[in-house]
Design an enzyme around this catalytic site. Structure first.
Site, mmCIF file in Angstrom:
data_model
loop_
_atom_site.group_PDB
_atom_site.id
_atom_site.type_symbol
_atom_site.label_atom_id
_atom_site.label_comp_id
_atom_site.label_asym_id
_atom_site.label_seq_id
_atom_site.Cartn_x
_atom_site.Cartn_y
_atom_site.Cartn_z
ATOM 1 N N GLY A 109 0.841 -1.197 0.000
ATOM 2 C CA GLY A 109 0.000 0.000 0.000
ATOM 3 C C GLY A 109 0.876 1.247 0.000
ATOM 4 N N CYS A 143 3.048 0.929 12.420
ATOM 5 C CA CYS A 143 4.324 1.310 11.798
ATOM 6 C C CYS A 143 5.044 2.378 12.608
ATOM 7 C CB CYS A 143 4.118 1.795 10.370
ATOM 8 S SG CYS A 143 2.466 1.730 9.803
HETATM 9 N N1 PLP Z 1 -2.264 3.505 4.232
HETATM 10 C C1 PLP Z 1 -2.947 3.202 5.339
HETATM 11 C C2 PLP Z 1 -4.175 3.990 5.688
HETATM 12 C C3 PLP Z 1 -2.535 2.161 6.169
HETATM 13 O O1 PLP Z 1 -3.213 1.880 7.276
HETATM 14 C C4 PLP Z 1 -1.369 1.434 5.802
HETATM 15 C C5 PLP Z 1 -0.855 0.349 6.667
HETATM 16 O O2 PLP Z 1 -1.069 0.352 7.860
HETATM 17 C C6 PLP Z 1 -0.701 1.790 4.618
HETATM 18 C C7 PLP Z 1 -1.180 2.821 3.862
HETATM 19 C C8 PLP Z 1 0.528 1.055 4.174
HETATM 20 O O3 PLP Z 1 0.185 -0.182 3.581
HETATM 21 P P1 PLP Z 1 1.300 -1.331 3.518
HETATM 22 O O4 PLP Z 1 1.429 -1.889 4.883
HETATM 23 O O5 PLP Z 1 0.753 -2.326 2.535
HETATM 24 O O6 PLP Z 1 2.538 -0.691 3.022
#
Ligand code: PLP
Length: 396
Positions: free
Chosen positions: A70, A324
């Protein structure tokens, strides 16, 4: 196995998804770009998955670009538009509550010469649409506002912002990583040009995402190499991951309404239970304005890291904010943007439910939390008594 209430961080792989993926990690190992039968088998699987992801959000399969996450989808949207429209303008509008995948990408573009405007939110974590639109002007090339916030679950007025951007001829991106597969999405109704998705939030594998790119949207690749994904995303196809994403998207689409109802009822039960054991707790964002499975609660005068650790020791997984960021000690930029007092934000805990959760899980969480809060109140009482005694001793 822990009692897991942290589904906004990630979700467990669905057994049916794993079963679909396994042959592509073993027998069907081909490179989906190869022209021989082994390659063509892999390619057919990728295209089938593309169709499923497209169905989840109401777009054409050729409008889906598979990415490695994402985060990469968000970066491709922002950097891709900034790169493609560099000659037309260098102003981007986003919000203060975006995930760091958007926020830090926008900040980096800011350091590279773009102008970035950040719209605020109200106390209920709703992006101020008027403020977003007031920023749009000469040289604005992209507006990016997330569909729902990962920390609070607050749903944003995407349809309204999308329509207004289209009227003004400005491209619109939304990060739908937390909403795809949880609420119905129709990219045409939302009037978005770009939309980010991630497989691991919907019981798919980690390390695979996608960006919806409306036909004709100008976009410059951010990775250079082969011509996979029409040249928009170089790199050998992660066939097993993409197949898993397709399978997860299908399962999510077929169970979407039923899951939302089930999880909404569970969350209400949790909310009622929390209000009973901690009447002083402050619930963020009214239920009607947030994802049905997400609940963020502030326990006044508490330290969320301590609560999360105590629950962890009791076999329960919850979060003090975005996963994260939990390694960094930084407090939540989302709660700060909402104007939540730092002393209240320090006691915020996020519960995010998923398909595997049951009423028994909630009872277990409530019992453990009641114990944790009572112990902490007891410890607080002892500490303040000792402080008073010390003061009295000093005066004597
Ligand atoms: N955008 C949002 C709103 C998210 O909650 C997250 C992950 O927690 C991401 C982007 C990032 O996605 P990915 O973990 O696949 O990099």
């Amino acid at each position: 196995m822990q009692t897991y209430l942290d589904h906004n961080a990630t979700t467990p792989l669905h057994p049916e998804v794993l079963a679909k993926m396994l042959p592509h990690l073993t027998t069907h190992f081909g490179n989906a770009s190869s022209t021989h039968e082994t390659g063509r088998t892999a390619r057919r699987a990728v295209e089938e998955a593309r169709g499923e992801v497209a169905l989840l959000i109401g777009c054409e399969p050729e409008e889906i670009v598979f990415t490695g996450s994402g985060t990469e989808a968000d970066n491709l949207a922002l950097r891709g538009v900034a790169g493609a429209l560099a000659g037309r303008g260098a102003h981007l509008v986003t919000s203060a509550i975006e995930h760091h995948a958007v926020l830090n990408c926008a900040r980096d573009l800011g350091e590279k010469g773009c102008r970035i405007s950040f719209a605020g939110v109200d106390r209920d974590c709703a992006v101020d649409t008027e403020e977003v639109l007031s920023f749009v002007g000469e040289g604005t090339i992209l507006v990016s506002v997330m569909h729902a916030n990962n920390e609070t679950g607050a749903l944003q007025p995407i349809e309204r912002i999308g329509a207004a951007c289209r009227e003004r001829g400005v491209l619109f991106h939304t990060d739908a990583v937390q909403t795809a597969g949880k609420v119905p999405i129709d990219v045409k109704r939302l009037a978005v040009d770009l939309l980010s998705l991630s497989a691991h939030k919907i019981r798919g594998p980690k390390g695979v995402g996608a960006l919806f790119v409306k036909k004709g949207t100008p976009l410059r690749p951010i990775l250079f190499g082969g011509v996979q994904e029409e040249g928009l995303r170089a790199g050998t196809y992660n066939t097993a991951g993409i197949v898993g994403f397709g399978a997860a998207a299908r399962l999510a689409r077929l169970s979407l309404g039923e899951q939302a109802t089930y999880l909404g009822a569970l969350r209400e039960r949790l909310e009622r239970g929390l209000a009973r054991i901690a009447p002083e707790a402050v619930f963020l964002v009214p239920p009607a304005r947030r994802l049905s499975h997400t609940l963020t609660v502030c326990f006044p005068c508490e330290d969320n890291r301590s609560i999360v650790t105590h629950l962890d020791l009791a076999g329960i997984a919850v979060s003090s904010g975005a996963a994260c960021n939990s390694a960094s000690e930084a407090s939540s930029h989302v709660l700060a943007a909402m104007g939540v007092e730092p002393s209240l934000a320090a006691g915020s805990v996020r519960f995010s439910l998923g398909a595997g959760n049951t009423e028994a899980d909630l009872d277990c969480v409530l019992a453990a939390l009641k114990g944790v809060l009572a112990r902490r109140r007891g410890a607080g009482l002892v500490a303040s008594t000792l402080r008073l005694l010390k003061k009295a001793g000093e005066r004597a």
